[in-house]
Every structure is written in structure tokens, then in C-alpha cells.
Scaffold this active site. Structure first.
Site, PDB file in Angstrom:
ATOM      1  N   ASP A  67      31.349  57.616  82.770  1.00  0.00           N
ATOM      2  CA  ASP A  67      32.089  56.354  82.781  1.00  0.00           C
ATOM      3  C   ASP A  67      31.154  55.298  82.181  1.00  0.00           C
ATOM      4  O   ASP A  67      29.950  55.514  82.018  1.00  0.00           O
ATOM      5  CB  ASP A  67      32.534  55.997  84.205  1.00  0.00           C
ATOM      6  CG  ASP A  67      33.676  54.965  84.206  1.00  0.00           C
ATOM      7  OD1 ASP A  67      33.961  54.390  83.137  1.00  0.00           O
ATOM      8  OD2 ASP A  67      34.272  54.733  85.266  1.00  0.00           O
TER       9      ASP A  67
HETATM   10  C1  BGC Z   1      36.305  52.268  84.222  1.00  0.00           C
HETATM   11  C2  BGC Z   1      37.014  53.417  83.554  1.00  0.00           C
HETATM   12  C3  BGC Z   1      37.398  53.039  82.144  1.00  0.00           C
HETATM   13  C4  BGC Z   1      36.155  52.609  81.395  1.00  0.00           C
HETATM   14  C5  BGC Z   1      36.398  52.244  79.946  1.00  0.00           C
HETATM   15  C6  BGC Z   1      35.193  51.698  83.368  1.00  0.00           C
HETATM   16  O1  BGC Z   1      34.700  50.528  83.910  1.00  0.00           O
HETATM   17  O2  BGC Z   1      35.803  52.716  85.467  1.00  0.00           O
HETATM   18  O3  BGC Z   1      38.138  53.797  84.302  1.00  0.00           O
HETATM   19  O4  BGC Z   1      38.045  54.095  81.516  1.00  0.00           O
HETATM   20  O5  BGC Z   1      35.606  51.486  82.049  1.00  0.00           O
HETATM   21  O6  BGC Z   1      37.117  51.080  79.806  1.00  0.00           O
END
Ligand code: BGC
Length: 762
Positions: free
Chosen positions: A304
Site C-alpha cells: 500500500d
Molecule cells: C489506501 C489504499 C489506496 C492507496 C492508493 C492508500 O492510502 O490505503 O486503499 O489504494 O492509498 O491510493
């Protein structure tokens, strides 16, 4: 022939770049990398790559060219200039970008890579398409309230159709985290508290996003996230540590992921949290032994957003290089946003700390999926400026958004059949959201525009079509009072037959990083509700919410309560359909509404304890809080219709289920009301005695039926031994002979009709 594979439109779009690509010798080789096959061609390509290029294939960056909401997500300057990012892409330093600005951005970057890079490996474009692209559907937890997985499949299909049309190859969805603590703001992004519902919605959304074949120009790669147990954050605090047993992990948190992978999801995202001291980004048992070894997952794992690097602050890695080493060796194939792989993987390999073969294996996975997406066949497959426009917010898509929104609405209470309202009524529509142009879509929308969404004032105005009267007053801000607001609202109420009060949470009160310590209606709105209730006018509460709320005072006491979530593009119309009775409400709660915030985490399928408190009086030294029972105010599965539904006659074809046999259980469901209704008939089971204690009830099946007024139907379910599996003492799925309770009921707490059966020994 190249021309046969590359469409005329993409030739026009790619222009000189694609011509150069088509003519180059390397493209001839790459085009032999066909969806799903030709590992040899991929290996040949890997053979030509430098270590730096390999690390680049494993590095995903936030797009430097955002747009709309994407600008907020990717603030200018944070990701450098777009020109610098293109230069990185051409130099082979990144595999793709996410949350960029549509086809124009993708076209520019892909063109540069295909015409200018050494190996011409297409970049991949990713985005958070959580519940729609330009047409916005209800937030996922709302859609789960439909108890209709095929609806989620249809909305995901349309989301993919629009988003892939705008150049997006890969969505960071579905989120399949089970959420049992409503303080956690990301509850809105999943399918609620239940494992069966979670599994079915996970699989449906994957099927919807990925379509018939990943290589289709309207299919997107799905990413089941966040692996794993992100929703089990201690105290509902986002990003917080998780400490669950392996049994609970396997019983509750992992099954929706398995369902997503079985449905074909070929990517997953490592969660931010740790589990019992090991961050997911560094958890080899999770990412490799279980995911690849035990489950045979063929896709790739992406960290993530900077999750790998965050192991430094979590106290698990010394520095960025160490973080890269730990994450990569654990099995995280691709690094999102932190840049630690592109910076350190080559050095780690050269120093003998990371085996080259492992790097090759990760690159192979990524390239194989780019091939399955059809990108080697045509890097411009999803990039088309005209198509992007032409597919945006089609009437059929908006119609589906309205249908989905209607099916997501849950009627919690309807004393005296206050609803539906007559369109000729004098209605006072009150609340900070009633006529707002914000807080309509929901917290997790990158490309949708709230200004295009329909609010309740617009919906009711259309629905009433000049009949009756509609006074619209804000009455309060979301979390601050409005000067004179309550007075104006009370005056409007006094002149009305009925008050519709739309209150609850704003978009920024739920979603990522938006944990709440109290899950109540914010105080100024609660004060507004109290003042309106004091007028004595009938009060219909319409909640705006991304999580379950603990309702209090006049809100709880109101004769009618409607759960209105964040319903997306057509929310105001859908709410009007229900409020004015054009549609009968059919949604059911995918998570329990507790009596008080302090009950969280709360889930209906909890254990009995050795001191259960039977319903009724609170008994001393039994399991309950001071003053309240350990039950929900409105349990999982609850939701009323405009009909009057009665359950009777539980029937079984046998008192016992043979070890290799099945059991048919049925009940008669009657609609004694005067309106057609849709009922979600739910089957729950309780295993009375087992070597591992079992939940007091567990949902095993459900069916949605339509019942005309006065009609009845015998609804029958078939249960097999597989439906009774649990994670046994050896941490493996098991089932034991014994006696089971079974209910066919309208919610997890309702009596419905009850019976028992025995599972006979083999
Ligand atoms: C979130 C994810 C997301 C990613 C990209 C993160 O902060 O936890 O769910 O896909 O950002 O935007």
C-alpha cells in the site's frame, strides 16, 4: 499482422509512437507475449533487462499529473513534475502510475515510453475506482445492503467500462476487509461485518471489474485489498496494530480474499497494519507461505502507499534499504510510491542480500499480468480520448446508479406506517445535507464530481412534481451550529405536515484515517433533531453515513428512520423513490447498529460466553454492559419493507443431515401487507457443541424474494456439510457431528422460525 491487432483508433491516438513501436524489432518479440501464455517470450525479455530496469518494473508511482480530486490525492510537487516522471518512465524506472488524469495523461506517458524507452515495456495505469468512475454508485458497504451480489457485479462492470475507457488498466479494488468495529472509517469501503456476505461481494466485484477476459478493452485488473486483517485494527483506529489469532484470521478475515482470488483477482495489496508484531509488508508467512504456497496465488502483491517504507517508523526496518529488503523477501512484488525498490533492489542483489532469481520471479509476474491485460499486444488498448468521453455517465449507467441506490437504502423503523409520504404532503426538508452539493458521492471517489450528483432537495422536488409543498432549510452545519439555523428549521417544521431530517456524517468523517471515538450523530445536528421532535410534527430521519451509527435521543425515537449512506450520482432520486413509495425499501443492514458506541467492536456472530444474558432483563453477573444488553439496536440483516412480512412453518426434509448428504430446510414467508415487498430471507446456524466454541449464529445462506401484497412463498435452502465448516483445533477447516440450531429469520437477532438438526457421523 500488426494492423490486425491494433485498432484504427489506437493507431490514431498513439500516432507516431505506435508506428515506431510496431516497426521495432523488440515489439515484434513483445507482441508474441500474448494474454496468459508465452512465458518464454517474457523470459527472453527479462533476459535483456538490467537490474535497474527490473527494479523499475516493480515500482509504482503516484501520477504527477492528477486532476480533479486526483489533485488532492496527488498534490502538485509531491510527485515531482510530469515531465520528470515521463523521463523516469522512459528510463525504465517505473512500472506505471496511479490516480492520474485520464486518457490524456496516459496517452502522453505511454507514447513517450513506447517511442523512447530502450525495451518499450508498456506502463500500467492504476486508480482507486472503488465505487464508480464518473458515474458514482453507492459506497460499497451500502451496496452490500442490497444483499444482491449480482448488483455489485453489474456496478463494477460499468465502473470498469467507464474507467478502462479512460485509460485505466488496474483498479485498487475491491476492498474486502471485514469490518467489525464501526469506529474504523474504512467500514464504508467493504461489505460489512459478515464473512459470507463479504465472500460473495468480493467475488462479485472481481468478476465485474475483470469482465469476461482481462485483455478486453473494458476490463480492469482487480486488486483485493488490504491483505490482511486491516479491518481488525485495535480500537478501530486506522493503521493501528492488529493482534488476531490465526484461527480468527482464517475464520473471518481471510475468506473474502480467498473468494476474490478464486474469482480471478490477480493482484492484492499488502495492508498497512501489523499482525501480532509482524507488519504485513514484512510478513513472509502471509505473503508467500500462505498466499502462494497454500493458496497458489498467481498474481502479484503491491505494497500500500509507502507501506513498505513505513516499516521503519513501525520499528521493523532500520532504513529504506532494509525496508526494501524485508518487504521484497517477504513476497511483496511491487512497491507503491515509496521508491525503495527502484532505489535499493539492484544494490541488494549485487550485495547478495536478495537473490536475483526472486527479482526475476516478481518481474515475471508483473509482465505476465501486463500481457494478460493485452498491453504487449497493444499498449494503447485502453487509451482513447473519444471513448473516455463517450462512455462517461451514460443514461444506462445513471439508471443503474439509481437502481443500486434504491436497493442500498435500509428502512430501520416505520412506526404507524409513516412512510411512504404522500407526494401531496407539505414537507419540511431539513438538515445540512438536504440541499448540499457536497457529501453526495462518498469519501473515496477520485474522478466523480459531487456537483453532478443529485441531492435530496432536487430528488424530492422532481418526485413531488409541483404537488404539496417543499420547504428546504439547512438548520445546522455538519459539526457546527448555524446562526439562527434551529429557529428557521422549527418555523419550517411548524408549517409542514411532516419533517424529513437528513443528518449524519460528512464525506470526510468516514473513509481512510477517519476513525471516530463516538459513532453518534454530531452534536449540533442532534440538537437540531431534538428541537424538531419538540414541535410534535412527525419526523422522518434520513441518515447520511459511511458506518453504523449509535442513534440517540430524538433521532432514535423518531417514528421513521432510513439509512441513506452515501448513495452516489443518483442518491437524491433513489431516496425520493423510497420516501414517496415509488419503490419499497429492500436493503438490509450489512453491519449491526449498536445501542451505544462503547459496544464496538460488535458483530452478531459473537460467542455466547459462559454467562450469556438471555433476552429481557439484565441479570447480575451475566454478559452485558451496565445498563444495556449486549445486543444491537438494529442487528445485521435488519431492514423493513412497506409490506408486512410474516415467517412461519419451518419444515425440514429430515431431522438429520447424513455426513455426505444434504438437508432441505424451508419456511413460509407471507406478505400480509397492502404493498408489494422484497424480503431478504436469511438462514442462520449455530453449532451447539464443538471442539472450538462457535458463534451464537452464523449466516449460511440468504435469498431475496419479491412478494406481491397478500402473497406467500415457501423458501427452501439446501445445507450440506461444507456449510458447517470451521477452523478446528489443528487450524484446518473441519466439521464435527452433533446438533445444530437453525433459524430462517429476517435478521441475525430476530426469532423467525427455528428448528434443529443433527449432523450424523461418517
Ligand atoms: C489506501 C489504499 C489506496 C492507496 C492508493 C492508500 O492510502 O490505503 O486503499 O489504494 O492509498 O491510493
Amino acid at each position: 499482422m500488426v494492423e490486425a491487432r491494433i485498432s484504427r483508433r489506437s493507431l490514431l491516438m498513439g500516432g507516431a509512437a505506435i508506428t515506431a513501436w510496431a516497426a521495432s524489432p523488440v515489439s515484434a518479440m513483445l507482441r508474441t507475449i500474448q494474454p496468459g501464455r508465452d512465458a518464454a517470450a517474457i523470459d527472453a525479455l527479462i533476459g535483456q533487462m538490467t537490474l535497474e530496469e527490473k527494479a523499475g518494473q516493480l515500482s509504482l508511482m503516484a501520477s504527477a499529473w492528477g486532476g480533479g480530486v486526483a489533485t488532492t490525492l496527488n498534490p502538485a510537487g509531491d510527485n515531482g513534475s510530469f515531465a520528470a516522471q515521463i523521463a523516469d518512465a522512459v528510463a525504465g524506472k517505473l512500472t506505471g502510475v496511479f490516480n492520474g488524469n485520464g486518457a490524456a495523461m496516459a496517452l502522453q506517458m505511454q507514447r513517450a515510453v513506447i517511442s523512447g524507452s530502450r525495451l518499450k515495456i508498456p506502463v500500467i495505469f492504476a486508480a482507486d475506482i472503488i465505487h464508480g468512475h464518473r458515474t458514482i454508485f453507492p459506497v460499497p458497504v451500502a451496496e452490500a445492503a442490497s444483499f444482491e451480489p449480482s448488483l455489485a457485479e453489474r456496478t463494477a462492470r460499468v465502473a470498469a467500462f467507464e474507467a478502462a475507457g479512460a485509460g485505466i488498466d488496474w483498479t485498487f479494488a475491491p476492498m474486502v476487509d471485514i469490518a467489525r468495529d464501526q469506529r474504523w472509517g474504512r467500514t464504508m469501503e467493504g461489505a460489512g461485518e459478515d464473512v459470507l456476505l463479504g465472500r460473495q461481494f468480493a467475488a462479485a466485484r472481481v468478476r465485474g471489474f475483470q469482465g469476461k477476459s482481462l485483455s478486453d478493452a473494458d476490463a480492469m485488473l482487480a486488486c483485493a485489498k488490504h491483505f490482511a486483517a486491516y479491518g481488525a485494527a485495535e480500537a478501530g483506529l486506522d493503521y493501528n496494530s492488529v493482534d488476531v489469532s490465526e484461527r480468527t484470521l482464517r475464520d473471518v478475515y481471510l475468506p473474502p480474499f480467498k473468494a476474490a482470488f478464486d474469482a480471478g483477482a490477480l493482484s492484492t495489496m499488502a495492508s498497512f497494519n501489523e499482525i501480532s508484531g509482524i507488519p504485513s509488508n514484512g510478513n513472509k508467512w502471509l505473503m508467500t507461505d500462505l498466499l502462494r504456497g497454500e493458496w497458489g496465488f498467481q498474481g502479484f502483491v503491491v505494497s500500500d502507499y509507502t507501506g513498505d517504507e513505513e516499516m521503519i517508523l513501525a520499528g521493523f526496518a532500520k532504513d529504506r534499504r532494509d525496508a526494501a529488503r524485508i518487504a521484497f523477501l517477504a513476497g511483496v512484488d511491487m512497491s507503491m510510491k515509496s521508491g525503495v525498490y527502484v532505489e535499493h533492489l539492484p544494490g541488494l542483489v549485487r550485495d547478495g542480500l536478495v537473490p536475483q532469481a526472486l527479482v526475476d520471479a516478481s518481474v515475471r509476474r508483473v509482465l505476465a499480468i501486463k500481457a494478460r491485460l493485452g498491453l504487449f499486444d497493444n499498449p494503447f488498448r485502453r487509451i482513447d480520448l473519444k471513448r473516455e468521453k463517450a462512455r462517461s455517465r451514460l443514461k444506462t449507467s445513471l439508471d443503474l446508479a439509481r437502481e443500486a441506490a434504491v436497493k442500498s437504502i435500509v428502512l430501520l423503523k416505520n412506526d404507524g406506517n409513516l412512510l411512504p409520504l404522500a407526494p401531496t404532503a407539505r414537507i419540511a426538508l431539513i438538515g445540512p445535507f438536504a440541499n448540499a452539493k457536497t457529501d453526495l458521492n462518498g469519501p473515496w471517489v477520485v474522478y466523480g464530481d459531487n456537483a453532478q450528483a443529485i441531492n435530496l432537495a432536487t430528488g424530492l422536488t422532481e418526485g413531488m412534481a409541483g404537488r404539496g409543498s417543499l420547504a428546504v432549510v439547512a438548520g445546522s452545519g455538519v459539526d457546527k451550529p448555524l446562526a439562527g439555523g434551529i429557529e428557521a428549521a422549527v418555523a419550517a417544521a411548524r408549517n409542514a405536515d411532516v419533517v424529513v431530517l437528513e443528518i449524519g456524517e460528512s464525506e470526510n468523517m468516514s473513509g481512510e484515517a477517519q476513525s471516530r471515538d463516538e459513532i453518534t450523530v454530531p452534536a449540533p445536528q442532534q440538537a437540531l433533531a431534538e428541537a424538531l421532535a419538540a414541535t410534535g410534527k412527525p419526523l422522518v430521519i434520513v441518515l447520511k453515513n459511511g458506518r453504523a451509527l449509535a442513534l440517540e435521543g430524538a433521532v432514535k425515537a423518531a417514528p421513521a428512520i432510513v439509512v441513506g449512506w452515501f448513495l452516489g450520482s443518483e442518491g437524491g432520486r433513489a431516496l425520493t423513490d423510497v420516501l414517496l413509495g415509488k419503490a419499497s425499501p429492500s436493503g438490509r443492514l450489512p453491519m449491526s447498529f449498536p445501542i451505544a458506541s462503547g459496544q464496538e467492536p460488535f458483530h452478531y456472530d459473537r460467542k455466547a460466553t459462559g454467562r450469556p444474558n438471555p433476552s429481557g432483563d439484565l441479570l447480575p453477573y451475566k454478559t452485558h454492559y451496565r445498563g444495556i444488553p449486549n445486543e444491537a439496536l438494529y442487528p445485521f440483516g435488519h431492514g423493513l419493507t412497506f409490506g408486512d412480512i410474516v415467517y412461519s412453518n419451518l419444515a425440514q426434509n429430515s431431522p438429520a443431515m447424513a455426513w455426505d448428504g444434504s438437508l432441505e430446510i424451508s419456511a413460509t414467508i407471507a406478505n400480509r401487507g397492502r404493498r408489494e415487498a422484497e424480503e431478504v430471507v436469511q438462514l442462520y446456524v449455530h453449532d451447539r457443541v464443538a471442539t472450538v466454541t462457535q458463534p451464537i449464529r452464523e449466516l449460511k445462506a440468504f435469498r431475496k424474494i419479491r412478494l406481491p401484497a397478500g402473497a406467500s412463498e415457501v423458501v427452501s435452502f439446501k445445507l450440506r456439510r461444507e456449510d458447517l465448516l470451521f477452523i478446528g483445533t489443528a487450524l484446518k477447516l473441519t466439521v464435527e457431528p452433533g446438533t445444530f440450531d437453525v433459524w430462517i429469520a429476517p435478521s441475525a437477532q430476530a426469532d423467525g422460525v427455528h428448528g434443529t438438526f443433527d449432523l450424523s457421523a461418517a
